[in-house]
Design a protein around this motif. Structure first.
Motif, PDB file in Angstrom:
ATOM      1  N   ASP A 243       0.658  -1.078  -0.047  1.00 45.14           N
ATOM      2  CA  ASP A 243       0.070  -0.043  -0.111  1.00 45.14           C
ATOM      3  C   ASP A 243       0.803   1.443   0.084  1.00 45.14           C
TER       4      ASP A 243
ATOM      5  N   ARG B  44       2.349   2.041  -3.539  1.00 44.91           N
ATOM      6  CA  ARG B  44       1.311   2.231  -4.553  1.00 44.91           C
ATOM      7  C   ARG B  44       0.821   3.683  -4.136  1.00 44.91           C
TER       8      ARG B  44
ATOM      9  N   ASP C  59       4.844   4.883 -11.541  1.00 45.17           N
ATOM     10  CA  ASP C  59       4.689   3.650 -12.247  1.00 45.17           C
ATOM     11  C   ASP C  59       6.030   2.716 -11.625  1.00 45.17           C
TER      12      ASP C  59
ATOM     13  N   ARG D  83       4.659   1.480  -8.147  1.00 45.14           N
ATOM     14  CA  ARG D  83       3.596   0.551  -8.420  1.00 45.14           C
ATOM     15  C   ARG D  83       3.907  -0.915  -8.938  1.00 45.14           C
ATOM     16  N   GLN D  84       5.124  -0.842  -9.754  1.00 44.96           N
ATOM     17  CA  GLN D  84       5.387  -2.185 -10.109  1.00 44.96           C
ATOM     18  C   GLN D  84       6.285  -2.664  -8.806  1.00 44.96           C
TER      19      GLN D  84
ATOM     20  N   ALA E 194       5.067  -2.303  -5.923  1.00 48.07           N
ATOM     21  CA  ALA E 194       3.993  -3.095  -4.992  1.00 48.07           C
ATOM     22  C   ALA E 194       3.702  -4.339  -5.506  1.00 48.07           C
ATOM     23  N   THR E 195       3.722  -4.622  -6.775  1.00 48.36           N
ATOM     24  CA  THR E 195       3.453  -5.874  -7.488  1.00 48.36           C
ATOM     25  C   THR E 195       4.683  -6.879  -7.178  1.00 48.36           C
TER      26      THR E 195
END
Ligand code: PEP
Ligand code: MG
Length: 585
Positions: free
Chosen positions: A115, A118, A123, A126-127, A129-130
């Motif tokens: 979280d 994110r 980006d 965000r990657q 976070a994955t």
């Protein structure tokens, strides 16, 4: 009662209790550990971290060897997190101070971290976070009972619900325990569906959110013909389906009598019906059902069901056993078709952006020569024991075919040098699965002994529709005039050059298409063994001029709907019990 419409894959009706194979994260409830067990829980956590580090280091080494140092760096982030005391120590502390399970503490800590990444908005983060969630799954995989363990533990017959199964998972299902199944994802000819259909149990895929709608233990009905899943049926529906299950059992018993009858049209033309198999042990049932040999042996399943790469001896044993079981009937071995939706563990760690357009099938073999040659050598050794042909999948250019044949010749020479006996006149063929091969069939026909049309892939590549994606499943159809045109082109080329052509895509087992395929000129079909009696029933009810008339009529249509309506009308005349066609029964 809830009724869910999915994609029908394998016919039949089954009524039973649901067994839901959920996502591992959903099985991480808040649990307090007994005070005496806290220490053991911390040890379990430490062991899971150590195992995850080991797995990642292995993956990094492999990536470095195969792809070089740069791509291998993607594992550094994961490894860095597992060594990061500011992440790991608080998890350990929480297990001790709050006495929560290791799985719960891990799930919470990783969700918080993801979280935070994110929330950073870019980006790149965000990657990250994955990546964090991926790591979370790896750790939970060591802490929570695994899907395969749960499946192996099933004692009573149940109906399986899963978001998605891999082809290897489907292949290992025991049909006496798993009496039917339904998934959220998948298409009619995804490899999981193909394997599932071979189990002989009703299967529905592409049900979107069925695993969220059904609860473990619910009474459910899976209707594999209409593609319906009915959760908690009312009394009336239940009674209707009980009757329907009885009717189907009677219908199948009648069809069994067809096994010993000739597969011949009313005017005396023999249509050879071969089986598509994934494992040698399917051969007994194939022959008992009237199959005249194996037209497609999907040998990659040797890889998918084994944790390590099969040895030459293991390949050889599988092929020799098949030859023995076939008692003189022909065996067509398709060389490894790995990639796309059929991954080995190692491949799963090197994801591709477009796996169906990527390094799959013959392309993968040509880049992994030791693996490919091991298989070819085993095939050649087996060829000394009985009739055997070899076919190469996904050939898309002449250069690829020539390179493949060159390698085959090299292996032949090596076998000769080593004094190994083999069939020197072994026939080589190709699968026609790519539009480029279908369009250039006349060229290819000069260089091979036979064609086998693989419509499962030919449809997806002609129409640009992923065969396994339920969201575009309505666009995936062999009734498209472009697909029929390509099939016709291949048959015409094979006739001109006097080579054999068969068709081994799933439509070969779909009675809706039987008359059309005969009318287009095919005399050999290779299909899922369970559908042989149904297809034979159509063959014995028609004559060649009738099928040719149908093929001409279909050739004049320009829409899928017209083609489908026409095929269904004709089928209804000769086989009304098929009730509209696929999947019959
Ligand atoms: C095909 O593509 O039609 C085929 C028979 O091969 P597979 O389904 O294994 O891709
Ligand atoms: Mg294919």
């Amino acid at each position: 009662m809830e009724v869910i419409k999915g994609i029908p894959v394998a016919p039949g009706v089954v009524i039973g209790r649901a067994f839901v194979l959920d996502d591992v994260r959903e099985r991480v409830p808040y649990h307090i550990v007994h005070a005496d067990d806290v220490e053991a829980e911390v040890s379990r956590f430490d062991a899971a971290v150590a195992q995850a580090i080991k797995d990642l280091e292995t993956a990094r080494t492999r990536a470095k060897e195969k792809l070089g140092p740069e791509p291998a760096k993607i594992f550094e982030f994961h490894l860095g997190l597992l060594h990061d005391k500011t992440l790991i120590d608080p998890i350990r502390h929480r297990i001790v101070s709050e006495r929560v399970t290791a799985a719960y503490a891990v799930a919470e800590a990783f969700r918080d971290l993801a979280d935070r990444f994110r929330a950073m908005g870019s980006d790149v983060f965000r990657q990250k976070a994955t990546d964090v969630m991926d790591l979370d799954h790896r750790l939970l995989g060591h802490l929570v009972e695994q899907a395969r363990d749960r499946l192996a533990g099933v004692a009573e017959p149940v109906i399986l619900f899963a978001h998605e199964l891999t082809p290897a998972q489907a292949a290992s299902l025991d049909p006496t325990k798993i009496t039917g199944f339904a998934t959220d994802a998948g298409g009619r000819t995804s490899h999981t569906s193909i394997v599932a259909a071979a189990l002989g149990i009703p299967v529905v895929v592409g049900c979107q959110r069925v695993t969220r709608q059904v609860h473990e233990g619910d009474q459910v009905i899976v209707d594999g013909k209409s593609g319906l899943v009915i959760i908690r049926p009312d009394m009336e529906t239940l009674a209707e389906y009980e009757l329907s299950a009885e009717r189907i059992a009677g219908f199948r018993a009648d069809l069994k009598d067809l096994a010993s009858l000739e597969s011949t049209t009313r005017d005396g033309t023999h249509i050879t019906l071969l089986g598509n198999i994934e494992f040698a042990h399917e051969i007994d049932a194939l022959l008992a059902g009237g199959g005249e040999g194996v037209g497609l042996y999907r040998t990659e399943f040797l890889y998918l069901t084994s944790a390590t790469e099969p040895t030459e001896e293991e390949h050889f044993e599988a092929y020799r056993t098949s030859i023995e079981l076939l008692k003189g009937k022909p065996l067509t071995i398709r060389t490894l078709d790995l990639g796309a939706d059929k991954y080995t563990q190692m491949r799963a760690e090197e994801p591709e952006r477009n796996p169906f357009l990527g390094l799959r099938s013959i392309r993968y073999c040509l880049q992994n020569l030791p693996m490919f040659k091991t298989q070819l050598r085993a095939i050649l050794r087996a060829s000394a024991h009985g009739p055997l042909k070899v076919m190469f999948p996904l050939i898309s250019t002449a250069a690829e075919l020539r390179q493949t044949k060159m390698i085959f010749n090299d292996v032949m020479e090596e076998c000769t040098d080593d004094g190994i006996e083999f069939d020197r006149n072994i026939e080589l063929g190709i699968m026609i699965e790519v539009p480029s091969a279908a369009l250039m069939a006349s060229q290819f026909a000069r260089e091979v002994s036979f064609f086998s049309i693989g419509t499962n892939d030919l449809i997806q590549y002609t129409l640009a529709v992923d065969r396994g994606n339920e969201r575009v499943a309505n666009l995936y159809t062999a009734t498209n005039p472009a697909v029929i045109h390509l099939i016709k082109n291949v048959i015409r080329a094979s006739r001109r050059f006097n080579i054999e052509t068969s068709l081994c895509g799933e439509i070969a087992g779909d009675v809706t298409y039987t008359m059309l395929l005969i009318g287009l000129g095919l005399r050999t079909l290779s299909l899922v063994p369970s559908q042989i009696p149904h297809v034979k029933r159509v063959i014995r009810s028609v004559d060649i001029p009738q099928c040719e008339r149908l093929a001409r009529k279909v050739g004049s249509f320009d829409s899928e709907r017209q083609v489908m309506n026409c095929l269904r009308d004709e089928l209804d005349k000769v086989f009304p019990e098929a009730n509209g066609g696929w999947p019959a029964g």
